[in-house]
Design a protein around this motif. Structure first.
Motif, PDB file in Angstrom:
ATOM      1  N   ALA A  42       0.841  -1.209   0.000  1.00 24.99           N
ATOM      2  CA  ALA A  42       0.000   0.000   0.000  1.00 24.99           C
ATOM      3  C   ALA A  42       0.870   1.251   0.000  1.00 24.99           C
ATOM      4  O   ALA A  42       0.604   2.211  -0.717  1.00 24.99           O
ATOM      5  CB  ALA A  42      -0.913   0.010   1.216  1.00 24.99           C
ATOM      6  N   HIS A 157      -1.536   1.954   6.690  1.00 25.16           N
ATOM      7  CA  HIS A 157      -2.030   0.622   7.035  1.00 25.16           C
ATOM      8  C   HIS A 157      -3.155   0.655   8.069  1.00 25.16           C
ATOM      9  O   HIS A 157      -3.552  -0.383   8.592  1.00 25.16           O
ATOM     10  CB  HIS A 157      -0.885  -0.251   7.573  1.00 25.16           C
ATOM     11  CG  HIS A 157       0.162  -0.512   6.544  1.00 25.16           C
ATOM     12  ND1 HIS A 157       1.390  -1.051   6.844  1.00 25.16           N
ATOM     13  CD2 HIS A 157       0.167  -0.312   5.202  1.00 25.16           C
ATOM     14  CE1 HIS A 157       2.107  -1.170   5.731  1.00 25.16           C
ATOM     15  NE2 HIS A 157       1.395  -0.720   4.731  1.00 25.16           N
ATOM     16  N   GLN A 165       4.076   4.436  10.364  1.00 25.56           N
ATOM     17  CA  GLN A 165       3.326   3.274   9.873  1.00 25.56           C
ATOM     18  C   GLN A 165       3.491   2.021  10.734  1.00 25.56           C
ATOM     19  O   GLN A 165       2.537   1.296  10.961  1.00 25.56           O
ATOM     20  CB  GLN A 165       3.797   2.988   8.441  1.00 25.56           C
ATOM     21  CG  GLN A 165       3.171   1.807   7.761  1.00 25.56           C
ATOM     22  CD  GLN A 165       3.681   1.658   6.331  1.00 25.56           C
ATOM     23  OE1 GLN A 165       3.237   2.364   5.434  1.00 25.56           O
ATOM     24  NE2 GLN A 165       4.615   0.750   6.112  1.00 25.56           N
ATOM     25  N   ARG A 368       4.488  -7.861   2.371  1.00 31.98           N
ATOM     26  CA  ARG A 368       3.792  -6.643   1.983  1.00 31.98           C
ATOM     27  C   ARG A 368       2.554  -6.502   2.869  1.00 31.98           C
ATOM     28  O   ARG A 368       2.106  -7.469   3.492  1.00 31.98           O
ATOM     29  CB  ARG A 368       3.340  -6.674   0.502  1.00 31.98           C
ATOM     30  CG  ARG A 368       4.438  -6.778  -0.519  1.00 31.98           C
ATOM     31  CD  ARG A 368       5.558  -5.779  -0.389  1.00 31.98           C
ATOM     32  NE  ARG A 368       5.196  -4.379  -0.383  1.00 31.98           N
ATOM     33  CZ  ARG A 368       5.501  -3.499  -1.339  1.00 31.98           C
ATOM     34  NH1 ARG A 368       6.171  -3.895  -2.400  1.00 31.98           N
ATOM     35  NH2 ARG A 368       5.181  -2.220  -1.218  1.00 31.98           N
ATOM     36  N   SER A 369       1.987  -5.311   2.885  1.00 30.39           N
ATOM     37  CA  SER A 369       0.795  -5.137   3.730  1.00 30.39           C
ATOM     38  C   SER A 369      -0.394  -5.941   3.194  1.00 30.39           C
ATOM     39  O   SER A 369      -1.248  -6.374   3.966  1.00 30.39           O
ATOM     40  CB  SER A 369       0.446  -3.660   3.863  1.00 30.39           C
ATOM     41  OG  SER A 369       0.389  -3.040   2.604  1.00 30.39           O
ATOM     42  N   LYS A 390      10.753  -9.085   8.605  1.00 28.82           N
ATOM     43  CA  LYS A 390       9.558  -8.466   9.200  1.00 28.82           C
ATOM     44  C   LYS A 390       8.362  -8.999   8.428  1.00 28.82           C
ATOM     45  O   LYS A 390       8.335  -9.002   7.199  1.00 28.82           O
ATOM     46  CB  LYS A 390       9.624  -6.939   9.170  1.00 28.82           C
ATOM     47  CG  LYS A 390       9.504  -6.263   7.830  1.00 28.82           C
ATOM     48  CD  LYS A 390       9.237  -4.755   8.008  1.00 28.82           C
ATOM     49  CE  LYS A 390       8.770  -4.109   6.721  1.00 28.82           C
ATOM     50  NZ  LYS A 390       8.404  -2.699   6.854  1.00 28.82           N
TER      51      LYS A 390
END
Ligand SMILES: C=C(OP(=O)(O)O)C(=O)O
Ligand SMILES: [Mg+2]
Length: 422
Positions: A42, A157, A165, A368-369, A390
């Motif tokens: 995003a 997010h 974020q 990824r988000s 992460k």
């Protein structure tokens, strides 16, 4: 052993934001079959390889995921099925050549990365080796990475007022991967208790972290330190440290100032703010501390904080080996985030990681988000020996899938060391 593709097929599936994405299945001669799910971001960097997907037509050129699916089932399948490739690099080069654009915009980076990942997984199965071993470059020792759990979400997010974020916890002091995952889960639970006791919402953001109505990043950090202590851990590098991804491109204004919690900050103000944050809180890593276009700010940020903390480039580096090499020459950051779909093939991703390794830069593998249940990045982090990953909160299936894959690798391979790259 060559890669001989006998069948290639994509379908449209949903990602974790209920938006369409691709699932790609491949079969190799000999019968190995594998599937890959394609993620989508995003807060994207402007230099990312271009995905063809539904959404804002201005951003995605009006072409949807079904176009990308059609490219896999049509042009790409036609070009690769029945052909023999010497290795992953040869297959990926064929995909790049077939697309023919510098940013993979014709066939779609989402189409290409789906094919590249599915082929890697099938080729590993064909060789009867785990994916992490297949991905691991010659001469590089595999390593179980320190998981970075994004437990508080803001920015692009979430719908809360928090401009930064990602607030991640990093159990740098954990003795092994299983204890690190346990620390992540326990701090997550302690944070939920703290938030509800304080009257805050425990609703979740896109990556499964909480998204309370906080405004100042320092408030979030104070709560996080308290949650680490509540869970019985020591805040800091010997216990559970904190990593930030402010994703500053998202709150940089057209004139170049940054808006954080209602305050207008210059690049130097924001750098000074990070200096104070690093003094006051156990923050060991800051990703995208400044905007992707703020080149001079990044140089000053690196001069002032680069000796003290990890500074990770994401939106500005976009997992592009050439961009990372230039940034290294310019003295920008000291680590790169690594996202497969930012560059669009497995081989180029491994190349970006090699550039980091050779320069002594850190590398952190990232989700990824928008995600699927695919756990490819867990194997990438282990095989590349980068020591860091992460992949969101330790909750929600699409994030837990990656941590669970790491736990599985750790359980089956107790000989693998754990920790940051030495
Ligand atoms: C994971 C991230 O978010 P997105 O996938 O939205 O780019 C990030 O910015 O590091
Ligand atoms: Mg980022």
């Amino acid at each position: 052993m060559s890669i001989d593709i006998t069948m290639l097929r994509a379908i449209e599936i949903l990602d974790s934001r209920a938006r369409p994405t691709l699932s790609v299945t491949v079969e190799l001669a000999g019968g190995a079959v594998a599937r890959a799910g394609v993620p989508s971001g995003a807060s994207t960097g402007s230099g990312e390889a271009v995905e063809l997907r539904d959404g804002d037509p201005a951003r995605y050129g009006g072409q949807g995921v079904r176009t990308a699916v059609g490219h896999v089932n049509g042009e790409i399948a036609g070009a690769v099925c029945g052909r023999s490739f010497a290795d992953q690099a040869a297959l990926d080069q064929a995909l790049i050549d077939l697309d023919g654009t510098p940013n993979k915009s014709r066939l779609g980076a989402n189409a290409l990365i789906g094919v590249s990942m599915a082929v890697a997984r099938a080729a590993a199965a064909q060789r009867d080796v785990p994916l992490w071993r297949y991905l691991g470059p010659d001469g590089v020792s595999p390593l179980l990475p320190v998981p970075h759990f994004n437990v508080l979400n803001g920015g692009a997010h979430a719908t809360n007022p928090l401009d930064f974020q990602e607030f991640m916890i990093a159990p740098l002091g954990a003795p092994d991967l299983a204890e690190a995952v346990r620390a992540g889960a326990e701090v997550y639970a302690a944070l939920r208790r703290r938030l509800s006791e304080g009257g805050h919402s425990t609703g979740l953001g896109d990556e499964g972290g909480f998204a309370p109505d906080l405004t100042r990043p320092e408030e979030a950090l104070t709560l996080l330190v308290a949650a680490i202590e509540d869970a019985g851990y020591t805040p800091g590098r010997d216990g559970v440290a904190i990593a930030l991804d402010p994703a500053a491109s998202e709150f940089r204004q057209p004139g170049g100032t940054y808006h954080v919690g209602g305050e207008k900050l210059t690049s130097d103000d924001l750098i000074a703010r990070y200096r104070r944050i690093v003094e006051d809180f156990p923050v060991w890593s800051i990703e995208d501390g400044l905007g992707e276009d703020d080149h001079d700010g990044w140089v000053r940020l690196t001069e002032q904080l680069g000796e003290r903390v990890q500074l990770v480039g994401d939106d500005n580096f976009v997992t592009n080996p050439t961009v990372i090499a230039h940034a290294i020459e310019d003295g920008i950051a000291n680590a790169s985030l690594i996202k497969l779909n930012q560059i669009g093939t497995v081989t180029e991703t491994l190349h970006a990681m090699a550039v980091c390794r050779q320069a002594g830069y850190g590398a952190m593998v990232s989700h990824r988000s928008g995600e699927t249940e695919d756990s490819f990045i867990a194997d990438l982090a282990v095989g590349s020996g980068c020591g860091q990953i992460k992949t969101g909160a330790p909750a929600r299936g699409e994030r837990a899938a990656k941590y669970n894959r790491l736990l599985e690798i750790a359980a089956h391979h107790p000989e693998l060391p754990f920790g940051l790259r030495p």
